[in-house]
Design a protein around this motif. Structure first.
Motif, PDB file in Angstrom:
ATOM      1  N   MET A  63       0.702  -0.998   0.101  1.00  0.00           N
ATOM      2  CA  MET A  63      -0.208   0.065  -0.041  1.00  0.00           C
ATOM      3  C   MET A  63       0.809   1.220   0.117  1.00  0.00           C
ATOM      4  O   MET A  63       0.386   2.375  -0.307  1.00  0.00           O
ATOM      5  CB  MET A  63      -0.739  -0.070   1.288  1.00  0.00           C
ATOM      6  CG  MET A  63      -1.920   0.960   1.129  1.00  0.00           C
ATOM      7  SD  MET A  63      -3.268   0.423   0.137  1.00  0.00           S
ATOM      8  CE  MET A  63      -4.528   1.727   0.521  1.00  0.00           C
ATOM      9  N   TRP A  81       1.647   8.122  -5.117  1.00  0.00           N
ATOM     10  CA  TRP A  81       1.372   8.763  -6.296  1.00  0.00           C
ATOM     11  C   TRP A  81       0.009   8.939  -6.492  1.00  0.00           C
ATOM     12  O   TRP A  81      -0.502   9.949  -7.490  1.00  0.00           O
ATOM     13  CB  TRP A  81       2.173   8.412  -7.388  1.00  0.00           C
ATOM     14  CG  TRP A  81       1.807   7.004  -7.990  1.00  0.00           C
ATOM     15  CD1 TRP A  81       2.425   5.839  -7.384  1.00  0.00           C
ATOM     16  CD2 TRP A  81       0.825   6.424  -8.727  1.00  0.00           C
ATOM     17  NE1 TRP A  81       1.818   4.672  -7.655  1.00  0.00           N
ATOM     18  CE2 TRP A  81       0.686   5.141  -8.753  1.00  0.00           C
ATOM     19  CE3 TRP A  81       0.116   7.333  -9.449  1.00  0.00           C
ATOM     20  CZ2 TRP A  81      -0.095   4.422  -9.392  1.00  0.00           C
ATOM     21  CZ3 TRP A  81      -0.977   6.631 -10.382  1.00  0.00           C
ATOM     22  CH2 TRP A  81      -1.027   5.413 -10.324  1.00  0.00           C
ATOM     23  N   LEU A  82      -0.764   8.085  -6.293  1.00  0.00           N
ATOM     24  CA  LEU A  82      -2.248   8.075  -6.415  1.00  0.00           C
ATOM     25  C   LEU A  82      -3.105   9.358  -5.918  1.00  0.00           C
ATOM     26  O   LEU A  82      -3.995   9.678  -6.397  1.00  0.00           O
ATOM     27  CB  LEU A  82      -2.971   6.800  -6.031  1.00  0.00           C
ATOM     28  CG  LEU A  82      -4.094   6.595  -6.452  1.00  0.00           C
ATOM     29  CD1 LEU A  82      -4.202   6.394  -8.186  1.00  0.00           C
ATOM     30  CD2 LEU A  82      -4.621   5.275  -5.869  1.00  0.00           C
ATOM     31  N   GLU A  83      -2.489  10.090  -4.822  1.00  0.00           N
ATOM     32  CA  GLU A  83      -2.925  11.172  -4.696  1.00  0.00           C
ATOM     33  C   GLU A  83      -2.812  12.367  -5.346  1.00  0.00           C
ATOM     34  O   GLU A  83      -3.867  13.119  -5.364  1.00  0.00           O
ATOM     35  CB  GLU A  83      -2.075  11.554  -3.253  1.00  0.00           C
ATOM     36  CG  GLU A  83      -2.459  10.672  -1.837  1.00  0.00           C
ATOM     37  CD  GLU A  83      -1.449  11.040  -0.810  1.00  0.00           C
ATOM     38  OE1 GLU A  83      -0.810  12.178  -0.931  1.00  0.00           O
ATOM     39  OE2 GLU A  83      -1.305  10.457   0.109  1.00  0.00           O
ATOM     40  N   LYS A 101       3.404   2.115  -1.809  1.00  0.00           N
ATOM     41  CA  LYS A 101       3.833   2.151  -3.259  1.00  0.00           C
ATOM     42  C   LYS A 101       3.017   3.196  -4.033  1.00  0.00           C
ATOM     43  O   LYS A 101       2.920   3.521  -5.023  1.00  0.00           O
ATOM     44  CB  LYS A 101       3.949   1.041  -4.030  1.00  0.00           C
ATOM     45  CG  LYS A 101       5.500   0.320  -3.139  1.00  0.00           C
ATOM     46  CD  LYS A 101       5.864  -0.653  -4.172  1.00  0.00           C
ATOM     47  CE  LYS A 101       7.077  -1.297  -3.490  1.00  0.00           C
ATOM     48  NZ  LYS A 101       8.258  -1.273  -4.204  1.00  0.00           N
ATOM     49  N   LEU A 102       1.615   3.351  -3.377  1.00  0.00           N
ATOM     50  CA  LEU A 102       0.538   4.091  -4.091  1.00  0.00           C
ATOM     51  C   LEU A 102       0.372   5.573  -3.647  1.00  0.00           C
ATOM     52  O   LEU A 102      -0.569   5.988  -4.053  1.00  0.00           O
ATOM     53  CB  LEU A 102      -0.902   3.334  -3.996  1.00  0.00           C
ATOM     54  CG  LEU A 102      -0.799   1.850  -4.664  1.00  0.00           C
ATOM     55  CD1 LEU A 102      -2.276   1.152  -4.120  1.00  0.00           C
ATOM     56  CD2 LEU A 102      -0.880   1.834  -6.033  1.00  0.00           C
TER      57      LEU A 102
END
Length: 66
Positions: free
Chosen positions: A1, A6-8, A3-4
């Motif tokens: 979790m 950048w999703l922000e 590694k995500l």
């Protein structure tokens, strides 16, 4: 979790890109509605003056030929 992270940034980036597209298209459609044709890219005051001059010369040429 972890590694995500950048999703922000995807949602704000999508909102910004969408608003830029909306603003660009609004300018296009407003100009087209006002002038009856799309705006030419790179059309400045000099180009407008030359277009006006060419139109006047063509009208003088066509009226002199008749």
């Amino acid at each position: 979790m972890a590694k995500l992270f950048w999703l922000e940034a995807v949602l704000p980036l999508g909102i910004i890109a969408g608003m830029l597209c909306v603003m660009g298209n609004a300018q296009y459609y407003i100009h087209k509605a006002a002038h009856g044709r799309p705006k030419h890219v790179g059309n400045d005051v000099w180009d407008v003056a030359m277009e006006r001059r060419d139109k006047k010369l063509m009208e003088e040429y066509s009226s002199a030929g008749n």
